[in-house]
Design a protein around this motif. Structure first.
Motif, PDB file in Angstrom:
ATOM      1  N   THR A 270       0.805  -1.224   0.000  1.00 34.97           N
ATOM      2  CA  THR A 270       0.000   0.000   0.000  1.00 34.97           C
ATOM      3  C   THR A 270       0.839   1.275   0.000  1.00 34.97           C
ATOM      4  O   THR A 270       0.291   2.365  -0.168  1.00 34.97           O
ATOM      5  CB  THR A 270      -0.933   0.033   1.221  1.00 34.97           C
ATOM      6  OG1 THR A 270      -0.148  -0.090   2.422  1.00 34.97           O
ATOM      7  CG2 THR A 270      -1.950  -1.095   1.163  1.00 34.97           C
ATOM      8  N   ILE A 271       2.146   1.172   0.194  1.00 43.49           N
ATOM      9  CA  ILE A 271       2.991   2.371   0.225  1.00 43.49           C
ATOM     10  C   ILE A 271       3.387   2.769  -1.200  1.00 43.49           C
ATOM     11  O   ILE A 271       3.324   1.956  -2.123  1.00 43.49           O
ATOM     12  CB  ILE A 271       4.245   2.150   1.100  1.00 43.49           C
ATOM     13  CG1 ILE A 271       5.051   0.935   0.610  1.00 43.49           C
ATOM     14  CG2 ILE A 271       3.848   1.985   2.565  1.00 43.49           C
ATOM     15  CD1 ILE A 271       6.336   0.695   1.398  1.00 43.49           C
ATOM     16  N   PRO A 272       3.766   4.033  -1.422  1.00 43.83           N
ATOM     17  CA  PRO A 272       4.120   4.483  -2.771  1.00 43.83           C
ATOM     18  C   PRO A 272       5.325   3.733  -3.340  1.00 43.83           C
ATOM     19  O   PRO A 272       6.183   3.247  -2.595  1.00 43.83           O
ATOM     20  CB  PRO A 272       4.446   5.968  -2.577  1.00 43.83           C
ATOM     21  CG  PRO A 272       3.817   6.340  -1.280  1.00 43.83           C
ATOM     22  CD  PRO A 272       3.832   5.116  -0.424  1.00 43.83           C
TER      23      PRO A 272
ATOM     24  N   ILE B  79       6.294   8.087  -7.503  1.00 42.91           N
ATOM     25  CA  ILE B  79       7.320   9.119  -7.291  1.00 42.91           C
ATOM     26  C   ILE B  79       8.495   8.833  -8.225  1.00 42.91           C
ATOM     27  O   ILE B  79       8.890   7.669  -8.400  1.00 42.91           O
ATOM     28  CB  ILE B  79       7.809   9.131  -5.828  1.00 42.91           C
ATOM     29  CG1 ILE B  79       6.638   9.276  -4.847  1.00 42.91           C
ATOM     30  CG2 ILE B  79       8.837  10.230  -5.596  1.00 42.91           C
ATOM     31  CD1 ILE B  79       7.010   8.990  -3.407  1.00 42.91           C
ATOM     32  N   TYR B  80       9.057   9.885  -8.799  1.00 42.59           N
ATOM     33  CA  TYR B  80      10.212   9.723  -9.687  1.00 42.59           C
ATOM     34  C   TYR B  80      11.417  10.447  -9.084  1.00 42.59           C
ATOM     35  O   TYR B  80      11.312  11.586  -8.620  1.00 42.59           O
ATOM     36  CB  TYR B  80       9.899  10.275 -11.078  1.00 42.59           C
ATOM     37  CG  TYR B  80       8.857   9.459 -11.809  1.00 42.59           C
ATOM     38  CD1 TYR B  80       9.217   8.399 -12.639  1.00 42.59           C
ATOM     39  CD2 TYR B  80       7.503   9.726 -11.634  1.00 42.59           C
ATOM     40  CE1 TYR B  80       8.266   7.641 -13.287  1.00 42.59           C
ATOM     41  CE2 TYR B  80       6.534   8.968 -12.283  1.00 42.59           C
ATOM     42  CZ  TYR B  80       6.927   7.928 -13.103  1.00 42.59           C
ATOM     43  OH  TYR B  80       5.974   7.166 -13.736  1.00 42.59           O
ATOM     44  N   LEU B  81      12.561   9.782  -9.135  1.00 40.94           N
ATOM     45  CA  LEU B  81      13.815  10.315  -8.606  1.00 40.94           C
ATOM     46  C   LEU B  81      14.906  10.139  -9.666  1.00 40.94           C
ATOM     47  O   LEU B  81      15.794   9.301  -9.534  1.00 40.94           O
ATOM     48  CB  LEU B  81      14.171   9.591  -7.305  1.00 40.94           C
ATOM     49  CG  LEU B  81      15.395  10.059  -6.525  1.00 40.94           C
ATOM     50  CD1 LEU B  81      15.228  11.501  -6.055  1.00 40.94           C
ATOM     51  CD2 LEU B  81      15.648   9.142  -5.324  1.00 40.94           C
ATOM     52  N   PRO B  82      14.845  10.923 -10.756  1.00 41.07           N
ATOM     53  CA  PRO B  82      15.832  10.783 -11.823  1.00 41.07           C
ATOM     54  C   PRO B  82      17.073  11.637 -11.581  1.00 41.07           C
ATOM     55  O   PRO B  82      17.008  12.691 -10.945  1.00 41.07           O
ATOM     56  CB  PRO B  82      15.076  11.289 -13.049  1.00 41.07           C
ATOM     57  CG  PRO B  82      14.204  12.371 -12.490  1.00 41.07           C
ATOM     58  CD  PRO B  82      13.783  11.884 -11.112  1.00 41.07           C
TER      59      PRO B  82
ATOM     60  N   ILE C  85       8.398  14.351  -7.912  1.00 40.11           N
ATOM     61  CA  ILE C  85       9.513  14.229  -8.855  1.00 40.11           C
ATOM     62  C   ILE C  85      10.659  15.105  -8.368  1.00 40.11           C
ATOM     63  O   ILE C  85      10.555  16.332  -8.316  1.00 40.11           O
ATOM     64  CB  ILE C  85       9.116  14.558 -10.308  1.00 40.11           C
ATOM     65  CG1 ILE C  85      10.354  14.507 -11.207  1.00 40.11           C
ATOM     66  CG2 ILE C  85       8.393  15.870 -10.436  1.00 40.11           C
ATOM     67  CD1 ILE C  85      10.050  14.276 -12.654  1.00 40.11           C
ATOM     68  N   ILE C  86      11.720  14.445  -7.953  1.00 41.42           N
ATOM     69  CA  ILE C  86      12.904  15.109  -7.419  1.00 41.42           C
ATOM     70  C   ILE C  86      14.056  14.810  -8.374  1.00 41.42           C
ATOM     71  O   ILE C  86      14.399  13.641  -8.602  1.00 41.42           O
ATOM     72  CB  ILE C  86      13.226  14.616  -5.996  1.00 41.42           C
ATOM     73  CG1 ILE C  86      12.050  14.916  -5.054  1.00 41.42           C
ATOM     74  CG2 ILE C  86      14.506  15.257  -5.484  1.00 41.42           C
ATOM     75  CD1 ILE C  86      12.205  14.324  -3.665  1.00 41.42           C
ATOM     76  N   ILE C  87      14.636  15.861  -8.936  1.00 43.63           N
ATOM     77  CA  ILE C  87      15.688  15.714  -9.945  1.00 43.63           C
ATOM     78  C   ILE C  87      17.034  15.899  -9.265  1.00 43.63           C
ATOM     79  O   ILE C  87      17.338  16.961  -8.714  1.00 43.63           O
ATOM     80  CB  ILE C  87      15.510  16.742 -11.070  1.00 43.63           C
ATOM     81  CG1 ILE C  87      14.140  16.561 -11.731  1.00 43.63           C
ATOM     82  CG2 ILE C  87      16.630  16.613 -12.100  1.00 43.63           C
ATOM     83  CD1 ILE C  87      13.764  17.682 -12.682  1.00 43.63           C
ATOM     84  N   ARG C  88      17.856  14.850  -9.314  1.00 41.60           N
ATOM     85  CA  ARG C  88      19.172  14.886  -8.682  1.00 41.60           C
ATOM     86  C   ARG C  88      20.255  15.333  -9.672  1.00 41.60           C
ATOM     87  O   ARG C  88      20.218  14.980 -10.849  1.00 41.60           O
ATOM     88  CB  ARG C  88      19.543  13.502  -8.157  1.00 41.60           C
ATOM     89  CG  ARG C  88      18.837  13.093  -6.891  1.00 41.60           C
ATOM     90  CD  ARG C  88      19.216  11.684  -6.509  1.00 41.60           C
ATOM     91  NE  ARG C  88      18.816  11.355  -5.142  1.00 41.60           N
ATOM     92  CZ  ARG C  88      18.953  10.152  -4.596  1.00 41.60           C
ATOM     93  NH1 ARG C  88      19.471   9.160  -5.307  1.00 41.60           N
ATOM     94  NH2 ARG C  88      18.574   9.933  -3.356  1.00 41.60           N
TER      95      ARG C  88
END
Length: 320
Positions: free
Chosen positions: A132-134, A157-160, A208-211
């Motif tokens: 049930t978690i993202p 969630i996206y972490l590119p 969406i967190i862009i590294r």
């Protein structure tokens, strides 16, 4: 979907090999889904780590060939084959459930771009089993638009990464001269998928967190990334600046930047954040040394302060 391995065009390499028959493309992986470790990771960005840690699953193989990859043991391998072992769809689902039951805030899938069909099957099986978690997609962004479409109903969630927009640096250090245009297009696609699924709410920028990893001696590359972010993503995503470059030298054929990021370089980049009015996001403190580097031969690849192991390729489930 598994049939996509038959003539593999999943990533921008477009190797065309028959991974169902055991052939391996640039990623060094067949159609088997292989993993190396699953941990509760406390070292990710604050909204991802939360209180329980990010439930991080490290996938074996990679479609890039970064010369200083910190995960080279599982992405490239030390003797021609990445470390890790095959997991079935059911076992992948069980790993996800155990991470959730252990307190994970999310399921964080690292470097799975070359294994999307098998991972999607695993996510579906995990949700059928009660997940049930993202679910978080943690990637280099060296991905095709068509393959990202396969993820749109399964990733929250996206972490590119956005490693560079300089094709010469991309060729020299990341083994992909087309990385800049490919990654920029992929990140814009991720943003669009988040907006389509969750709406234009500013709160969704955390989805969406862009590294970007700052390379010593290559600050103009970072400036280009910051400019691109300000012009294309600032209102729809968050930036995460990383300073932890470490000259591990995984790529023996390439000369890599020597040393660590200097304080003056760090301060220069902080000035550019102000110049481009990038006010929200995350900026790592200046990091030197290599104590934080993972060792995937260990049951816990990281220090006990950074992670708690839940599953390991050599031992399977680990009692907490």
């Amino acid at each position: 979907m598994i049939g996509l391995y038959k003539h593999c065009l999943l990533c921008p390499r477009s190797c065309g090999v028959d991974r169902l028959a055991g052939e391996k493309g640039f990623c060094k992986e067949s159609a088997e889904l292989r993993a190396a470790s699953a941990v509760l990771h406390r070292g990710e960005e604050p909204p991802l780590s939360g209180k329980g840690g990010s439930g991080t699953i490290f996938i074996c193989g990679c479609n890039l060939g970064c010369a200083f990859c910190q995960n080279y043991q599982i992405s490239q391998g030390e003797r021609g084959a990445p470390l890790g072992r095959a997991v079935t769809t059911a076992e992948f689902a069980q790993i996800c459930i155990k991470l959730m039951d252990s307190g994970a805030e999310n399921i964080n899938i690292v470097t799975g771009s070359h294994a999307v069909p098998a991972i999607v099957r695993g996510i579906i099986a995990a949700k059928d089993a009660g997940l049930t978690i993202p679910v978080l997609w943690n990637s280099s962004a060296y991905e095709s638009i068509q393959t990202l479409e396969l993820l749109k109903d399964h990733i929250d969630i996206y972490l590119p990464d956005l490693k560079t927009l300089d094709s010469s640096i991309a060729h020299e250090f990341y083994n992909a001269g087309d990385y800049p245009q490919t990654a920029a297009a992929a990140i814009l696609k991720m943003i669009d998928m988040v907006v389509t699924r969750h709406g234009e709410n500013p709160a969704n920028r955390e989805k969406i967190i862009i590294r970007h990893l700052i390379l010593p001696g290559r600050l103009e590359s970072t400036r280009s990334v910051l400019r691109w972010f300000a012009e294309n993503a600032k209102d729809r995503a968050l930036l995460s600046l990383m300073t932890q470059y470490t000259p591990v030298g995984a790529g023996e054929k390439t000369k890599i930047p020597a040393g660590y990021l200097h304080k003056s370089e760090y301060e220069t980049v902080l000035g550019w954040l102000r110049e481009y009015a990038i006010e929200e996001g995350f900026c790592q403190e200046l990091v030197t040394g290599s104590d934080w580097l993972p060792d995937f031969y260990r049951t816990n690849p990281f220090s006990s302060e950074l992670s708690v192991p839940v599953w390991h390729w050599s031992d399977g489930d680990i009692s907490l």
